[in-house]
Scaffold this motif. Structure first.
Motif, PDB file in Angstrom:
ATOM      1  N   HIS A   1      -9.806  -7.759  -1.371  1.00 53.81           N
ATOM      2  CA  HIS A   1      -8.679  -7.115  -2.178  1.00 53.81           C
ATOM      3  C   HIS A   1      -8.807  -5.729  -2.350  1.00 53.81           C
ATOM      4  N   PHE A   2      -9.961  -5.440  -2.947  1.00 54.53           N
ATOM      5  CA  PHE A   2      -9.932  -4.039  -3.457  1.00 54.53           C
ATOM      6  C   PHE A   2     -10.447  -2.913  -2.225  1.00 54.53           C
ATOM      7  N   HIS A   3     -11.114  -3.778  -1.109  1.00 53.53           N
ATOM      8  CA  HIS A   3     -11.318  -2.660   0.006  1.00 53.53           C
ATOM      9  C   HIS A   3     -10.198  -2.472   0.726  1.00 53.53           C
ATOM     10  N   TYR A   4      -9.218  -3.340   0.753  1.00 51.83           N
ATOM     11  CA  TYR A   4      -7.873  -3.114   1.557  1.00 51.83           C
ATOM     12  C   TYR A   4      -7.314  -2.031   0.730  1.00 51.83           C
ATOM     13  N   VAL A   5      -7.317  -1.957  -0.383  1.00 46.59           N
ATOM     14  CA  VAL A   5      -6.751  -0.820  -1.079  1.00 46.59           C
ATOM     15  C   VAL A   5      -7.433   0.508  -1.218  1.00 46.59           C
ATOM     16  N   MET A   6      -8.708   0.338  -1.430  1.00 50.48           N
ATOM     17  CA  MET A   6      -9.819   1.322  -1.414  1.00 50.48           C
ATOM     18  C   MET A   6     -10.113   2.116  -0.118  1.00 50.48           C
TER      19      MET A   6
ATOM     20  N   GLY B   1       0.330  -0.256   6.299  1.00 53.58           N
ATOM     21  CA  GLY B   1       0.032  -1.659   6.614  1.00 53.58           C
ATOM     22  C   GLY B   1      -1.198  -2.306   5.519  1.00 53.58           C
ATOM     23  N   LEU B   2      -2.143  -1.520   5.528  1.00 49.81           N
ATOM     24  CA  LEU B   2      -3.355  -2.055   4.644  1.00 49.81           C
ATOM     25  C   LEU B   2      -2.971  -2.104   3.313  1.00 49.81           C
ATOM     26  N   PHE B   3      -2.415  -1.035   2.768  1.00 52.40           N
ATOM     27  CA  PHE B   3      -2.163  -0.955   1.428  1.00 52.40           C
ATOM     28  C   PHE B   3      -1.208  -2.208   0.943  1.00 52.40           C
ATOM     29  N   THR B   4      -0.360  -2.224   2.051  1.00 55.26           N
ATOM     30  CA  THR B   4       0.540  -3.529   1.590  1.00 55.26           C
ATOM     31  C   THR B   4      -0.129  -4.801   1.449  1.00 55.26           C
ATOM     32  N   ILE B   5      -1.042  -5.103   2.245  1.00 53.22           N
ATOM     33  CA  ILE B   5      -1.805  -6.259   2.262  1.00 53.22           C
ATOM     34  C   ILE B   5      -2.809  -6.266   1.047  1.00 53.22           C
TER      35      ILE B   5
END
Ligand code: HEM
Ligand SMILES: [Cu+2]
Lengths: 539, 235, 100
Positions: free
Chosen positions: A388-393, A358-362
């Motif tokens: 943005h990058f905290h959602y992926v990292m 879920g979070l990676f998708t956002i």
């Protein structure tokens, strides 16, 4: 889970004793644990800086720390989290432990180099920590010239050398993985029978090999320019600061995939094990890892849209950036399709895997916003980027790391952990994370710039939410730390396969013996082939 | 195969006789072939990282030369092409002796032969470094070292200083690699002296050779890009 | 164990000679003003020399396909770096009235 009462036999943990047996070990499993301890320490230090940042941002004024100190806080936070936690976390801990076992080998191809890479990592870490305690660095983790080469009077050289040194640890890990996958696979383990975790680590290693040397030479040049007044990037000496940005992002964009690809590999394993289904579209998931690694090298210019890069180059980089979303999306679709009609069990590793998807998708979707040049002009260097990058990292990579730790903890230590607490922690992390970072999307879009100790008063409500979320997130990270340590002594023994999962790692005792396999295994099929049971289809 | 390596074939767990393990086989490899292949592949992969490591510098060179071509020509003209060409030849000779050293090990040549070629390789490596030292001293004397004392009489002082920044960065990094290479050669020579290498086991010489040749290749590009672009410069 | 190729000693001398001749050629060519062709010639000779070293001294000619791929990817990635970075520098100012 069956209750196992027999004492563990001779394994990699009890086969030798004493400090020297750890510090001089060549066993990939012990080295993985060395990494686990040091990576956790750096995570704690980086987390400390994060809490200081969030404390300062509770109020609009710079009242908790001075702006100068604030600059050092976010720089040290970024440097430590990126280079000393996220990049080594999954590959050097879980990859180190699992990859040789998953390919049916007794060890990595170069055990001594594996140990060396840990020492290099520690040495680089010491340099950076020295820079931190003797006054800090204030350039931001990106070390942009000419600020880093000429203006800043903080400890740039020391921190840069730390990053330079650590780079080689990552190069050596990647080299070891690549050679191991090519040369050490067990009989019958063809490429298309490799676990997806191995595929994603192979792709990660490619980035480590091809990208890391460029950041190494770049920060080295910054240090040399500062120390010896060679004119490389400083415009006053005829240099070009945008060239620094090109070189920096040639590595650092691919580096974000060093952080996310291993987490994708973990997720692929967990999703299959807890949905009791073989992955949907194995080849797509495997090749999308390679595609991400390769296309990831063609998009770095999206960090330079407003830096003075030419408009036409920006156009090209923008289009290429959209391309990289395709293989990422392929993975998300395939995980979803795997879970669909699976016999899903909601154990803690699976909770983290759900969180990851879920979070990676956002995070990935907002990446697409940023890759559109026109929009990026508006949100560049705002909290939108931070979100943005905290959602992926954090939402992606750290969720994957925690999920993997929970999934393989029984294998690594031979013990379970309290599942109730684990579920509670996973939930806490999820809630805390979203409360911390979702408001940042909004406040960033409204125009709050990043990297300032002060902000306009109308943004305070979002920042208070964010700081509150950060405290919840911190609690969510501390709980596993406590019960993992507790479990080492008090938790029930796990047995060789507590999840009923398939894979070479689940066929050997927990903890594994030093040599991993008594007899070299012969592989006849892909892992995670679960017998179609009656539950499947109605769950 | 030299006598020392012959063992009676022991029986494996199933009671079948199997090939004796080579004394230098590490436990996690199945056989020496797998070990040799892993090591050479590892070295090639390492050299790829070296390509990109030097690549960052070549990138800088490309951008700055593209920005000020005449300045670079003027600056290059001041480098001593005789020393540069001599050093190119010296490195090529050392590559030849290196290749012959590998061949000597592959063919189980006498240790004297192996040590001879390895020693020559080291010697030429040191000659290269010596010449480099002479050139560097010359640059110091003429204030062509970038920094506060840099002095340039030509038309393009700024690009010239940049050229020399790159000159020192590139040749300096290359020289560091040469020093490391000579160090590696010293170890390999010592191993050859102890009669370590023969047709069954020569991976260390081979792998060290790959590294040595790579450093030579870097110079093959550095020489024309730094020394020769001002050859027809008319001021 | 895969058979490692042992090349005849003569081959090494021939390659060596070619490398020395190549060096001489570059030095000579640099003395003549050929305009942009100077660079092309210089780099072509350097590439040829590097290729000789890689193929024969480093035995890539007898290497596995994997080794070819490894070496190729190194140079290919270098090319990615050069070309995408230069695409920025070379297209600066294409938008009229700006530096971008
Ligand atoms: C779907 C693929 C992705 C796309 C298209 C994308 C796009 C972008 C863009 C265009 C920016 C620059 C924004 C700006 O500075 O104005 C950016 C920043 C960033 N992204 Fe992504 N991103 C993607 C995935 C990721 C992943 C997977 C990670 C990390 C694991 C990541 C980490 C970062 C970081 C750290 C920054 C900020 C760097 C800084 O300036 O400090 N991104 N992203
Ligand atoms: Cu990026």
């Amino acid at each position: 889970m069956d209750t196992i009462t027999t004492a563990p036999t001779l394994n990699y943990l009890n086969s030798a004793h004493g400090l020297a047996s750890w510090l001089l070990t060549r066993d990939h499993k012990r080295i993985a644990l060395l990494y686990l301890v040091s990576v956790t320490a750096f995570f704690a230090i980086g987390g400390f800086f994060a809490m200081m940042i969030r404390l300062e941002l509770v109020t609009p004024a710079a009242d908790f720390v001075q702006p100068d100190t604030y600059n050092k806080l976010f720089t040290m936070h970024g440097v430590i989290m990126v280079f000393f936690f996220l990049i080594p976390s999954i590959p050097a801990v879980l990859g180190n432990f699992m990859l040789p076992i998953m390919v049916g080998a007794k060890d990595l191809a170069f055990p001594r180099i594996n140990l060396l890479s840990w020492y290099i990592y520690v040495l680089g870490g010491l340099f950076t920590l020295t820079a931190a305690v003797t006054g800090g660095v204030d350039t931001g983790w990106t070390f942009y010239a000419p600020y880093s080469t000429a203006s800043s009077n903080s400890h740039v050289i020391m921190a840069g050398v730390g990053v330079f040194i650590t780079g080689f640890s990552s190069i050596l890990t990647g080299l070891n993985f690549i050679v191991t996958v090519h040369r050490m696979r067990a009989p019958g383990l063809t490429w298309f029978r490799l676990p997806l975790f191995v595929w994603s680590h192979y792709a990660t290693s490619l980035i480590m090999i091809l990208g890391t040397p460029v950041i190494a030479i770049t920060v080295l040049l910054v240090a040399v320019e500062r120390g010896l007044h060679l004119g490389i990037f400083d415009p006053a000496l005829g240099g070009d600061p945008i060239l620094f940005q090109h070189l920096f992002w040639f590595y650092s964009h691919p580096a974000v995939y060093i952080m996310i690809l291993p987490a994708m590999g973990v997720t692929s394993e967990i999703v299959q094990a807890f949905a009791r289904k073989n992955i949907f579209g194995y080849a797509f998931v495997a090749f999308s890892s390679l595609a991400i690694a390769i296309i990831g090298f063609l998009v770095w210019g999206h960090h330079l849209f407003v830096s003075g890069q030419s408009t036409y180059a920006g156009l090209i980089f923008s289009i290429l950036s959209f391309l990289v979303a395709i293989p990422s999306a392929v993975k998300v679709f395939n995980w979803t399709a795997t879970i669909y009609k699976g016999a899903v069990s909601w154990d803690s590793p699976m909770l983290y895997a759900f969180g990851f998807v879920g979070l990676f998708t956002i995070g990935g979707l907002t990446g697409l916003f940023l890759a559109s040049m026109g929009l990026d002009v508006h949100v560049h260097d705002t909290y939108f980027i931070i979100a943005h990058f905290h959602y992926v990292m954090v939402g992606g990579a750290i969720m994957g790391y925690l999920g993997g730790l929970h999934y393989w903890w029984p294998k690594i230590t031979g013990r379970m952990y309290p599942e109730g607490w684990a579920k509670f922690a996973a939930l806490t992390v999820f809630v805390g994370f979203n409360l911390t970072f979702f408001p940042q999307f909004i406040v960033g879009y409204l125009g709050m710039p990043r990297r300032y100790a002060m902000y306009a008063p109308e943004f305070q409500v979002y920042n208070v939410m964010s700081s509150a979320g950060a405290s919840i997130l911190a609690v969510g990270y501390v709980i596993p730390l406590i019960y993992f340590i507790w479990s080492l002594k008090y938790a029930p023994l796990a047995g060789k396969d507590p999840w009923g999962a398939k894979g070479l790692e689940w066929e050997i005792p927990s903890p594994p013996p030093t040599e991993n396999f008594a007899v070299t295994p012969i592989v006849t099929e892909r892992t995670h082939q679960y017998a179609p049971s009656r539950e499947v289809g109605i769950a | 195969m030299p006598d020392g390596h012959a063992h009676a074939a022991p029986l494996d767990a199933h009671g079948h006789p199997h090939e004796p393990a080579h004394p230098k086989l590490q436990h996690h490899f199945d056989d020496m072939g797998q070990r040799a292949e892993a090591s050479t592949l590892g070295m090639w992969v390492f050299l790829v990282t070296e390509i990109l490591f030097f690549g960052g510098l070549f990138m800088c060179y490309l951008v700055y030369r593209w920005k000020s071509p005449s300045g670079f020509q003027e600056a290059s003209f001041e480098l001593n092409r005789v020393w540069g060409a001599t050093n190119t030849a010296v490195l090529i000779i050392s590559s030849l002796t290196m290749a012959l050293a590998v061949r000597a090990a592959q063919t189980s040549a006498k240790r004297g032969t192996q040590v001879f070629f390895l020693g020559l390789t080291m010697f030429f490596g040191l000659v290269f470094l010596g010449i480099k030292a002479i050139e560097y001293t010359d640059k110091f004397v003429h204030h062509h070292v970038p920094g506060p004392h840099f002095h340039w009489d030509g038309q393009y002082p700024k690009p010239a200083e940049q050229f020399y920044s790159l000159y020192f960065a590139m040749t300096g990094l290359h020289a560091v690699h040469m020093i490391v290479g000579v160090g590696i050669m010293a170890v390999i020579t010592w191993m050859a002296w102890r009669e370590t290498f023969d047709e069954d086991y020569y991976t260390p010489v081979e792998v060290a050779g790959l590294y040595w040749h790579f450093v030579d290749i870097v110079w093959i590009f550095l020489f024309p890009l730094l020394y020769l672009i001002g050859g027809h410069f008319k001021g | 164990m895969t058979e490692h190729h042992i090349a005849p000693r003569g081959m090494y001398y021939v390659v060596f000679l070619a490398l020395i001749i190549g060096t001489g050629l570059t030095v000579a060519a640099a003395e003549v003003d050929l305009g942009a062709l100077n660079n092309v010639l210089m780099l072509a000779i350097a590439c040829a020399k590097a290729l000789l070293v890689i193929l024969f001294f480093m035995h890539l000619r007898w290497g596995t396909r994997l080794t070819w791929v490894v070496v190729g990817s190194g140079f290919f990635w270098l090319l990615i770096m050069f070309s995408l970075t230069m695409s920025d520098y070379m297209s600066r100012g294409w938008v009229e009235g700006t530096l971008r």
